[in-house]
Structure formats: C-alpha cells, structure tokens
Scaffold this active site. Sequence first.
Site, short mmCIF file in Angstrom:
data_model
loop_
_atom_site.label_atom_id
_atom_site.label_comp_id
_atom_site.label_asym_id
_atom_site.label_seq_id
_atom_site.Cartn_x
_atom_site.Cartn_y
_atom_site.Cartn_z
N PRO A 1 0.83 -1.21 0.00
CA PRO A 1 0.00 0.00 0.00
C PRO A 1 0.87 1.26 0.00
CG PRO A 1 -0.69 -1.52 1.75
CD PRO A 1 0.59 -2.06 1.18
N GLY B 1 3.57 4.06 5.29
CA GLY B 1 4.60 3.71 6.28
C GLY B 1 5.17 2.32 6.08
N LEU B 2 4.84 1.69 4.94
CA LEU B 2 5.34 0.33 4.69
C LEU B 2 6.49 0.30 3.67
CD1 LEU B 2 1.93 -1.60 4.68
CD2 LEU B 2 3.56 -1.38 6.55
N GLY B 3 7.02 1.46 3.36
CA GLY B 3 8.24 1.51 2.54
C GLY B 3 8.03 1.32 1.05
N SER C 1 7.93 3.59 -1.33
CA SER C 1 8.85 4.42 -2.14
C SER C 1 10.23 3.78 -2.20
CB SER C 1 9.00 5.81 -1.53
OG SER C 1 7.78 6.37 -1.26
N ALA D 1 10.95 0.61 -1.83
CA ALA D 1 10.92 -0.64 -2.60
C ALA D 1 10.96 -0.36 -4.10
CB ALA D 1 9.68 -1.45 -2.24
N ASP E 1 14.61 2.59 5.28
CA ASP E 1 13.71 1.92 4.34
C ASP E 1 14.48 1.33 3.16
OD1 ASP E 1 11.95 3.14 6.05
OD2 ASP E 1 10.59 3.85 4.48
C1 MEV Z 1 9.39 6.89 7.72
O1 MEV Z 1 9.05 5.56 7.28
C2 MEV Z 1 10.23 6.84 8.94
C3 MEV Z 1 10.85 8.16 9.39
O2 MEV Z 1 11.76 7.84 10.46
C4 MEV Z 1 11.59 8.87 8.29
C5 MEV Z 1 12.79 8.09 7.81
O3 MEV Z 1 13.35 7.27 8.56
O4 MEV Z 1 13.20 8.33 6.66
C6 MEV Z 1 9.79 9.08 9.96
#
Ligand code: MEV
Length: 299
Positions: free
Chosen positions: A85, A89-91, A93, A95, A136
């Site tokens: 998705p 927050g699952l990375g 970009s 990937a 990431d």
């Molecule tokens: C984003 O997935 C996590 C943050 O710590 C930013 C980053 O590590 O690049 C908020």
Amino acid sequence: MTICSAPGKVFLFGEHAVVYGKRAIACAIDLRTEVEVNRGGNGIHIHSAFKDDPDKNPYIKMAIKKVQQYVDIKNLSVKVSSTIPIASGLGSSAAVTVATIGALNEEFQVGLRKEEIALMAYQTELEVQGAASPTDTFVSTMGGTVIVPDRKVLPPISCGIVVGHTGISKSTARMVARVRALKEKYPDVIGGIMDSIGCISVRGEDLIKKNDYRSIGELMNVNQGLLDALGITIPELSLQIHAARQHGAYGAKVTGAGGGGCMVAICDEKKCKEIATAIGRSYGDSFITRSTSEGLIIK
Ligand code: MEV
C-alpha cells in the site's frame, strides 16, 4: 529484459529518532514491488501501477538519473507492479527505488554491489523527498531485520506480524518536518525523547537475537508512548493499537511516519487471525504478514 523485486518493511523501533542519528530496527515483510525494465523503444517510458499516486514516478525518474551517471540509458521502458500500500509507512517508495536501481544495474551490467544499491536508493529518496533516513532503502535491499545506522543485518523475526492500515494517507516529509519543528522549539524535552527511543533500539538488538518477543513487544509499547509524545499518532491508529493489545499482541505501535498510514503488532502466530479481526473491527483494514530474508532479488 530484467525483472527485480524488493520488499516493504515495518519498523519495530526507532522511526523519527533515526532521522537524528539514533538507532532503529526494521524488518522486511513479504509485500513486494516488482520492476521490469526493457531496452529499446523511443525515449524513456514509465508504466506505473501507482496510477493514483503520481508521487511514485519521481522516485523512478531519479533512480534512472542516478544509474545514468554510470551508463548511457536513452531508450527504456519501465513497468511497475506492487502489493505494498502506498503512502502508508510500509516503505513503498524505497521498494520501487531499490527495485528500479537493481533492475537497471543488472540490465546494463553496472556492477553495483548491494550496499552500493542501498546507498544510491537512499540518495534517490533524499533528493526526491528532502528528508529520509537510510532505514527503508537499506532493509528493502538487504531483507531480514536491519539495524540502522550500524547497517547490521539479522535474520527475519519468527513471530506473528499483523499490520493495521488506516487507509489515511500521510506525507512522510510533512510528518518529519512537524517533529523537527517540535524538536527545535523544545530541544531539551524532545532531545530526551529521541535518546530514549534510541535506547529502546539498543536494547532491542539483544532481544531479537534471543527471540524474546514478549520483551520486544513490551518495548514496542514503550516506543509507542514516546511516538505519541511526538504527536504523530492519530485517533484511528490508537484504536487499532489498543485493539491489538487487548486481543493478546505482545506489543503494538505505529510503523513509519504516522499521521495516518499503518500500525504493526507482533504476536504468537496462533493469535494472528484474532488480532487481525480485532484491528479491522476497530478501524480500517488489517492483514497478516511475515518477516522475510529476501531483500532485492532478480527474478
Ligand atoms: C518513515 O518511514 C520513517 C521516518 O523515520 C523517516 C525516515 O526514517 O526516513 C519518519
């Protein structure tokens, strides 16, 4: 023609604090982005699965530009498909960036090693989004469980992992900027919180090596308290986190920048279904995933 794929990730500990050089621990998960590159045609064409997210194309374009420092790429078609998705927050970009650089590296025989691909992907993310840690891109390249900034790679964790997805999209850059503003206003207070998050990741390494998932969960809960203090949790994420804990998760917290996106819970594998159902009932969607040792791979 070359096809490469790279995984998404969850943070066990350390998001936001890692931006200030503190330690973080993240696991690759079995959701992947696949990039196929074909030479030929006329010019460079990107066929992205992220149709509703034009924000992904800059990552692909920048990744191509980075590889063009080594080889002449004039005519190319790039096809992307993904099960990660977006803006959650699952990375996703990282990937797509890692898989693009990996596929170009192989197709044009550039000769980059995995560490160099991870670094190039990190520089790509930095240029596109302005602020990023190497977490990431490193975990997506290497797979397994990674410790940043040390760049250690441990085996995947072997407990259950359940992800709650609020479906509320967020901008990592905006959340990082908000936390930075708070830190600049209250450097003594927020600096202490960042230090504590870093300490949690330091303790986490040993617990991961011992497969002590109960204690890892306990520290994830402490980490969540500190993320709450940074103001990155929204009520919908809190509902999911508390539902997971009430149904027996060892620990549950936001994963990634917060402000929307996802939370992650770890648990006994037998509990995954019950926890996934409870999260889904509390808000949004949920899914059960696994940690994977497969980082960037050529198919
Ligand atoms: C984003 O997935 C996590 C943050 O710590 C930013 C980053 O590590 O690049 C908020």
